[in-house]
Write a protein that holds these residues in place. Structure first.
Motif, mmCIF file in Angstrom:
data_model
loop_
_atom_site.group_PDB
_atom_site.id
_atom_site.type_symbol
_atom_site.label_atom_id
_atom_site.label_comp_id
_atom_site.label_asym_id
_atom_site.label_seq_id
_atom_site.Cartn_x
_atom_site.Cartn_y
_atom_site.Cartn_z
ATOM 1 N N GLU A 19 4.797 -0.886 58.093
ATOM 2 C CA GLU A 19 4.970 -0.222 56.512
ATOM 3 C C GLU A 19 5.823 -1.600 55.994
ATOM 4 O O GLU A 19 4.805 -1.055 54.513
ATOM 5 C CB GLU A 19 6.896 0.200 56.850
ATOM 6 N N GLU A 22 1.812 -2.197 54.949
ATOM 7 C CA GLU A 22 1.270 -0.726 53.115
ATOM 8 C C GLU A 22 2.076 -1.278 52.114
ATOM 9 O O GLU A 22 1.827 -1.176 51.183
ATOM 10 C CB GLU A 22 1.820 0.676 54.429
ATOM 11 N N GLU A 23 3.178 -1.282 51.967
ATOM 12 C CA GLU A 23 3.977 -1.436 50.728
ATOM 13 C C GLU A 23 3.157 -2.757 50.279
ATOM 14 O O GLU A 23 3.167 -2.681 48.676
ATOM 15 C CB GLU A 23 5.476 -2.231 51.787
ATOM 16 N N ARG A 26 -0.262 -2.001 48.861
ATOM 17 C CA ARG A 26 0.121 -1.106 47.215
ATOM 18 C C ARG A 26 0.219 -1.875 46.277
ATOM 19 O O ARG A 26 0.650 -1.719 44.934
ATOM 20 C CB ARG A 26 1.921 0.457 48.418
ATOM 21 N N LEU A 67 10.120 -9.006 49.422
ATOM 22 C CA LEU A 67 9.788 -8.184 50.470
ATOM 23 C C LEU A 67 9.059 -9.003 51.172
ATOM 24 O O LEU A 67 9.490 -8.477 52.941
ATOM 25 C CB LEU A 67 8.667 -7.524 49.729
#
Length: 205
Positions: A19, A22-23, A26, A67
């Protein structure tokens, strides 16, 4: 521990990492897009738009770092490096055109290797600026920019490291060719200008 429980824990951990990956993808795509917008706007002398896009890219670069703080294996991958590279290139080109001192890797919050690669790419945008200045018959600006290209090239040639540390050799080779071609273009433009001036003097007589 039961193997089924172990696999369950592994799946849970990898699902979270996926996850996050994927972030991160993006965010990096958006950084690349915004950085491209900055460069296009700068070549068109639309500094308001460039500044707006650059601020958004800066925010995303910081959020990407936060992140992936606990996931260096993702942070130091190719697509994150590419995003940093594009961001550095756009930022430094903006600073050059605005006459602002270049920020350091720490100030931009990007790894040193990614910064070096972005600096290498800056030479390509400076070459384009030289050519546009020649078209506008602003040879002083063209020569000033060429001198900056030459200086950056000389500095990045000091980065003599193996590919595993920073893959800068390709940038160095490309920069050398761009600097050589730009010198040829600038020399030709200056000789043409001198010839035009002489013809103009003769016609006046």
């Amino acid at each position: 521990m039961d193997i089924s429980k172990i696999i369950g824990e592994i799946i849970e951990a990898l699902d979270k990492k996926d996850e996050m990956r994927e972030e991160a993808l993006r965010i990096t795509r958006e950084i690349v897009r915004l950085s491209g917008d900055v460069i296009k706007a700068l070549h068109r002398k639309n500094f308001d738009l460039a500044e707006e896009r650059l601020r958004k890219a800066e925010e995303l670069v910081r959020s990407l770092k936060q992140l992936l703080e606990a996931h260096p294996d993702i942070y130091y991958t190719g697509y994150v490096q590419t995003a940093h590279q594009e961001f550095v290139e756009a930022t430094l080109f903006y600073c050059y055109l605005k006459g602002i001192e270049f920020p350091s890797p720490k100030e931009l919050e990007v790894p040193e290797g990614d910064y070096a690669l972005g600096l290498g790419d800056l030479i390509g945008e400076l070459r384009r600026h030289v050519l546009l200045s020649i078209l506008e018959e602003n040879l002083d600006e063209a020569e000033r920019t060429y001198r900056t290209m030459e200086h950056i090239y000389e500095e990045i040639m000091r980065l003599d490291y193996p590919k595993g540390v920073v893959n800068v050799r390709q940038k160095q080779d490309s920069a050398r060719k761009l600097v050589e071609r730009t010198l040829e273009d600038l020399t030709r433009a200056k000789l043409t200008k001198k010839l035009e001036d002489k013809i103009g003097e003769v016609l006046k007589r």
